[in-house]
Design an enzyme around this catalytic site. Structure first.
Site, PDB file in Angstrom:
ATOM      1  N   SER A 162      36.871-105.695 -14.960  1.00  0.00           N
ATOM      2  CA  SER A 162      35.809-106.634 -14.594  1.00  0.00           C
ATOM      3  C   SER A 162      36.366-108.198 -14.583  1.00  0.00           C
ATOM      4  O   SER A 162      37.457-108.281 -15.669  1.00  0.00           O
ATOM      5  CB  SER A 162      34.496-106.519 -15.324  1.00  0.00           C
ATOM      6  OG  SER A 162      34.017-108.122 -14.877  1.00  0.00           O
ATOM      7  N   TYR A 215      28.009-107.159 -21.892  1.00  0.00           N
ATOM      8  CA  TYR A 215      28.769-105.963 -20.900  1.00  0.00           C
ATOM      9  C   TYR A 215      30.048-107.385 -20.794  1.00  0.00           C
ATOM     10  O   TYR A 215      31.304-106.152 -20.956  1.00  0.00           O
ATOM     11  CB  TYR A 215      28.546-106.666 -19.629  1.00  0.00           C
ATOM     12  CG  TYR A 215      28.695-106.186 -18.436  1.00  0.00           C
ATOM     13  CD1 TYR A 215      28.171-105.379 -17.629  1.00  0.00           C
ATOM     14  CD2 TYR A 215      29.214-106.847 -17.112  1.00  0.00           C
ATOM     15  CE1 TYR A 215      29.352-104.941 -16.786  1.00  0.00           C
ATOM     16  CE2 TYR A 215      30.282-106.978 -16.204  1.00  0.00           C
ATOM     17  CZ  TYR A 215      30.590-105.518 -15.926  1.00  0.00           C
ATOM     18  OH  TYR A 215      30.909-105.430 -14.733  1.00  0.00           O
TER      19      TYR A 215
HETATM   20  N1  LIG Z   1      29.623-104.446  -8.609  1.00  0.00           N
HETATM   21  C1  LIG Z   1      30.687-105.727  -9.661  1.00  0.00           C
HETATM   22  O1  LIG Z   1      30.304-106.474  -9.082  1.00  0.00           O
HETATM   23  C2  LIG Z   1      31.113-104.986 -10.420  1.00  0.00           C
HETATM   24  C3  LIG Z   1      32.226-106.055 -10.664  1.00  0.00           C
HETATM   25  C4  LIG Z   1      33.284-105.801 -11.936  1.00  0.00           C
HETATM   26  C5  LIG Z   1      32.943-104.663 -12.096  1.00  0.00           C
HETATM   27  N2  LIG Z   1      32.210-103.399 -12.079  1.00  0.00           N
HETATM   28  C6  LIG Z   1      32.718-102.010 -12.647  1.00  0.00           C
HETATM   29  O2  LIG Z   1      32.655-101.854 -11.079  1.00  0.00           O
HETATM   30  C7  LIG Z   1      32.525-100.040 -11.925  1.00  0.00           C
HETATM   31  C8  LIG Z   1      32.155 -99.095 -11.543  1.00  0.00           C
HETATM   32  O3  LIG Z   1      31.102-100.462 -10.648  1.00  0.00           O
HETATM   33  P1  LIG Z   1      29.983-100.147  -9.671  1.00  0.00           P
HETATM   34  O4  LIG Z   1      30.093-101.811  -8.867  1.00  0.00           O
HETATM   35  O5  LIG Z   1      30.726 -99.474  -8.513  1.00  0.00           O
HETATM   36  O6  LIG Z   1      28.641-100.292  -9.430  1.00  0.00           O
HETATM   37  P2  LIG Z   1      27.822 -98.989  -9.267  1.00  0.00           P
HETATM   38  O7  LIG Z   1      26.686 -98.508  -9.680  1.00  0.00           O
HETATM   39  O8  LIG Z   1      27.890 -98.521  -7.646  1.00  0.00           O
HETATM   40  O9  LIG Z   1      28.293 -97.477  -9.415  1.00  0.00           O
HETATM   41  C9  LIG Z   1      28.375 -96.774 -10.924  1.00  0.00           C
HETATM   42  C10 LIG Z   1      28.292 -95.499 -10.848  1.00  0.00           C
HETATM   43  O10 LIG Z   1      29.038 -95.092 -12.392  1.00  0.00           O
HETATM   44  C11 LIG Z   1      27.138 -94.135 -12.327  1.00  0.00           C
HETATM   45  N3  LIG Z   1      28.146 -93.637 -13.883  1.00  0.00           N
HETATM   46  C12 LIG Z   1      26.387 -94.623 -14.659  1.00  0.00           C
HETATM   47  N4  LIG Z   1      26.257 -94.214 -16.379  1.00  0.00           N
HETATM   48  C13 LIG Z   1      27.381 -93.423 -15.817  1.00  0.00           C
HETATM   49  C14 LIG Z   1      27.541 -91.978 -16.870  1.00  0.00           C
HETATM   50  N5  LIG Z   1      27.072 -92.853 -18.216  1.00  0.00           N
HETATM   51  N6  LIG Z   1      28.203 -91.399 -17.062  1.00  0.00           N
HETATM   52  C15 LIG Z   1      28.385 -90.690 -15.623  1.00  0.00           C
HETATM   53  N7  LIG Z   1      28.665 -91.611 -14.284  1.00  0.00           N
HETATM   54  C16 LIG Z   1      27.720 -93.175 -15.172  1.00  0.00           C
HETATM   55  C17 LIG Z   1      26.734 -94.130 -11.726  1.00  0.00           C
HETATM   56  O11 LIG Z   1      25.712 -92.859 -10.906  1.00  0.00           O
HETATM   57  C18 LIG Z   1      27.191 -94.528 -10.952  1.00  0.00           C
HETATM   58  O12 LIG Z   1      27.375 -93.780  -8.738  1.00  0.00           O
HETATM   59  C19 LIG Z   1      31.792-100.268 -12.777  1.00  0.00           C
HETATM   60  O13 LIG Z   1      33.115-100.531 -14.944  1.00  0.00           O
HETATM   61  C20 LIG Z   1      31.922-101.843 -13.365  1.00  0.00           C
HETATM   62  O14 LIG Z   1      30.785-102.503 -14.822  1.00  0.00           O
HETATM   63  C21 LIG Z   1      31.271-103.907 -10.929  1.00  0.00           C
END
Ligand SMILES: NC(=O)c1ccc[n+]([C@@H]2O[C@H](COP(=O)([O-])OP(=O)(O)OC[C@H]3O[C@@H](n4cnc5c(N)ncnc54)[C@H](O)[C@@H]3O)[C@@H](O)[C@H]2O)c1
Length: 249
Positions: free
Chosen positions: A143, A156
């Protein structure tokens, strides 16, 4: 690595960045994509979209923090021919209440999913690729928060800084085994995760930040993931996909 005809595993593939990357891999000609998520029905929806793009899709329910189940998932993929590409992406935020008022149990869960499972996923992926003697590309989702302190969600931030340094420390796997491990660092991206920071809607600190920038799309991040997979020179590196300032009104 040329993605055409390759086999990939994506965790957190049921929504957001994971789904966008799975679909982009299908569009780039991957033969088979295993879409793994704790939410099976959302992984199955992703698979339908993978199939409509001409690739084979397999949906698997996995809680990545169940390390025995995670190892089993990789073992199953290895016995079905092996993985060329692994995107360790599933992650969560702490959510309310803000530190220090949340529980220690929540902190432990966060570390298990965001850090331990990504390290274990990298290990299982490398072991399978090494056994096959095949080159491989692994991408871990860190991130923008990995790069600077954040009072909003210190736990986080710590997990993301941890996975970034772990990934950078894997750089020499390219020399040793021809396996490249890299990280993507998304800034604020339009996914379900934004709402989770506040419980059911973006927390106030995030709403303030969101008002000042152009929010990224999951596809913006997926493009960087594919760059990391395709660019054979990259090992132990990361791509920051940052927000630009919001256009003036
Ligand atoms: N959205 C943002 O602004 C952002 C910014 C920086 C980093 N991220 C990172 O991106 C990655 C994806 O997140 P996103 O933004 O697409 O969010 P999201 O919530 O749309 O997707 C996350 C997915 O992970 C799944 N998940 C959650 N816990 C789980 C587990 N224990 N086992 C298997 N699957 C699980 C959820 O069901 C979901 O489908 C994450 O690692 C998040 O930290 C997101």
């Amino acid at each position: 690595m040329n993605i055409k005809d390759k086999t990939a595993l994506v965790t957190g593939a049921g929504s957001g960045i994971g789904r966008a990357a799975a679909l982009m891999l299908a569009e780039a000609g991957a033969a088979k994509i295993i879409a793994a998520d704790i939410n099976l029905s959302s992984a199955e929806e992703t698979v339908q979209q993978i199939v409509s793009r001409g690739a084979k899709g397999v949906a698997r329910r996995i809680d990545v923090s169940d390390l025995a189940a995670l190892e089993e998932l990789f073992a199953e993929a290895d016995s079905a021919g092996g993985l060329d590409i692994v995107f360790n992406n599933a992650g969560i935020v702490s959510g309310p209440p803000q530190f220090p008022d949340g529980s220690v149990a929540r902190m432990v869960k966060l570390v298990s999913i965001n850090l331990t499972a990504m390290m274990a996923g990298t290990k299982f992926a490398v072991e399978g690729m090494r056994r096959r003697g095949a080159p491989g590309a692994i991408v871990n989702t860190a991130s923008r928060a990995a790069l600077r302190p954040s009072a909003a969600d210190p736990a986080y931030t710590a997990t993301k800084a941890g996975i970034l340094m772990f990934t950078r420390s894997c750089a020499d796997l390219k020399e040793r085994f021809g396996i490249r491990v890299n990280a993507v660092c998304p800034a604020i991206t339009e996914t379900g995760m934004l709402a989770a920071t506040g419980g059911s809607a973006p927390a106030q600190w995030l709403q303030t930040a969101m008002a000042q920038v152009r929010i990224l799309s999951p596809e913006d991040i997926a493009r960087a993931v594919l760059d990391l997979i395709e660019d054979e020179s990259k090992s132990g590196e990361y791509i920051l996909v940052d927000n630009e300032p919001a256009p003036a009104q």
